[in-house]
Design an enzyme around this catalytic site. Structure first.
Site, mmCIF file in Angstrom:
data_model
loop_
_atom_site.group_PDB
_atom_site.id
_atom_site.type_symbol
_atom_site.label_atom_id
_atom_site.label_comp_id
_atom_site.label_asym_id
_atom_site.label_seq_id
_atom_site.Cartn_x
_atom_site.Cartn_y
_atom_site.Cartn_z
ATOM 1 N N LEU A 39 0.876 -1.167 0.000
ATOM 2 C CA LEU A 39 0.000 0.000 0.000
ATOM 3 C C LEU A 39 0.916 1.221 0.000
ATOM 4 O O LEU A 39 1.784 1.346 0.862
ATOM 5 C CB LEU A 39 -0.903 -0.008 1.233
ATOM 6 C CG LEU A 39 -2.034 1.022 1.296
ATOM 7 C CD1 LEU A 39 -2.973 0.883 0.110
ATOM 8 C CD2 LEU A 39 -2.812 0.875 2.601
ATOM 9 N N ASP A 40 0.748 2.094 -0.977
ATOM 10 C CA ASP A 40 1.631 3.237 -1.167
ATOM 11 C C ASP A 40 1.760 4.067 0.120
ATOM 12 O O ASP A 40 0.778 4.189 0.870
ATOM 13 C CB ASP A 40 1.056 4.112 -2.294
ATOM 14 C CG ASP A 40 2.034 5.164 -2.767
ATOM 15 O OD1 ASP A 40 2.809 4.882 -3.684
ATOM 16 O OD2 ASP A 40 2.020 6.274 -2.197
#
Length: 317
Positions: free
Chosen positions: A51-52
């Site tokens: 997840l960025d």
């Protein structure tokens, strides 16, 4: 000269289960994993897909035996709440990049609805240069930072649902809920919606709201975990088979369970199924995953007897 006091060594232990973390803004998935792993004093841990750092929300973390089933969550459909800034495009497709172009925003709610409808269903999407995809061993975002652009192949993804949550015309901000297949780039979707509207857009904020059957309202924050004692932290773990919750279950007698764990195919009076979760009967214990073909139960991922015993001890407290 002051002596350096060594940090006390953390005694690690076997921990099994899945922790639903609400990842904070600015932290990478691996950094979040390492922080939780230390809090849990866990020997073995992993996450279920990056997840960025600029995104928040659901990040399932797996521990011990559950790491064998991380791929299930990785392959699952995802849910996101995305905020689009219309009228401004950037080099990265999000708020971190430099502004490429600014255009006036003159759109109606009906035009926005029509633009969003156009992206529902199976669509072809070109992965952005600012992504973790590899080219000749290097991440694309590393090349992009050096001003290098390489050819990428479009990929087929599916947008199952795309709903407008809020339109703020005074700020040109559009908030949408997206449910999509794995590998969907919401940043690219934001840019494509902006281009369809003729004004451009970039992704201003992103929150993952779901992964498979799990929702972010079931997740715990890092701050909450840090404030808990050890018993409360362990209580946050769901069983390793929670990632397989939508699969049919098969329960075997103790004798059959032993044979299954040795890798032997077992005859079962059940319909064919591509994915099943398998349990022993007394005591009820998760054994692993498999599939059924032609009346035969065939193992896919098995737990070891030591892992099963450790899980039963952990469940007993």
């Amino acid at each position: 000269m002051n002596a350096v006091v060594p940090r006390p060594k953390i005694e690690k232990r076997a921990v099994h289960g899945v922790l639903m973390l609400d990842k904070p803004l600015g932290l990478s998935s691996n950094d979040a994993l390492q922080k939780v792993k230390r809090l849990m004093r866990a020997e073995k841990a992993g996450h279920t897909g990056t997840l960025d750092p600029l995104a928040t929300g659901l990040l399932p973390l797996t521990f011990g035996a559950a790491t064998k089933f991380s791929q299930v969550s990785l392959e699952a459909d995802k849910g996101y709440r995305a905020t689009l800034q219309l009228g401004i495009t950037t080099t990265t497709g999000d708020g971190e990049g430099e502004i490429l172009q600014q255009r006036p925003v003159d759109v109606t709610p009906e035009q926005i609805q029509s633009a969003c409808e156009a992206f529902k269903g199976p669509i072809s999407q070109l992965p952005p240069m600012y992504s973790a995809l590899k080219h000749q061993g290097r991440a694309l975002y590393e090349l992009a930072r050096e001003g290098i652009t390489v050819e990428r192949q479009p990929r087929l993804i599916t947008i199952h649902a795309l709903d407008i949550v809020q339109w703020q015309p005074e700020a040109s901000l559009l908030v949408i809920d997206v449910r999509c297949t794995k590998g969907t780039y919401i940043r690219t979707l934001a840019e494509d919606i902006g281009e369809r509207l003729g004004c451009g857009a970039h992704l201003a904020a992103l929150r993952r709201t779901g992964s498979g059957p799990v929702r972010v309202d079931q997740a715990v924050t890092l701050e909450q975990l840090e404030a808990m004692d050890d018993t409360a932290r362990l209580a946050q773990l769901t069983a390793p088979d929670s990632l397989l919750g939508e699969w049919p279950e098969v329960v075997l007698s103790n004798e059959e369970a032993g044979r299954f764990l040795s890798g032997m195919r077992r005859r079962v009076a059940l319909a064919d199924a591509p994915q099943v979760r398998v349990y022993g009967q007394m005591p009820r214990a998760f054994l692993g995953s498999g599939h059924i073909t032609g009346g035969e139960l065939i193992a896919d991922r098995l737990l070891s007897p030591a892992e099963i015993a450790s899980m039963l001890m952990q469940a007993a407290g």
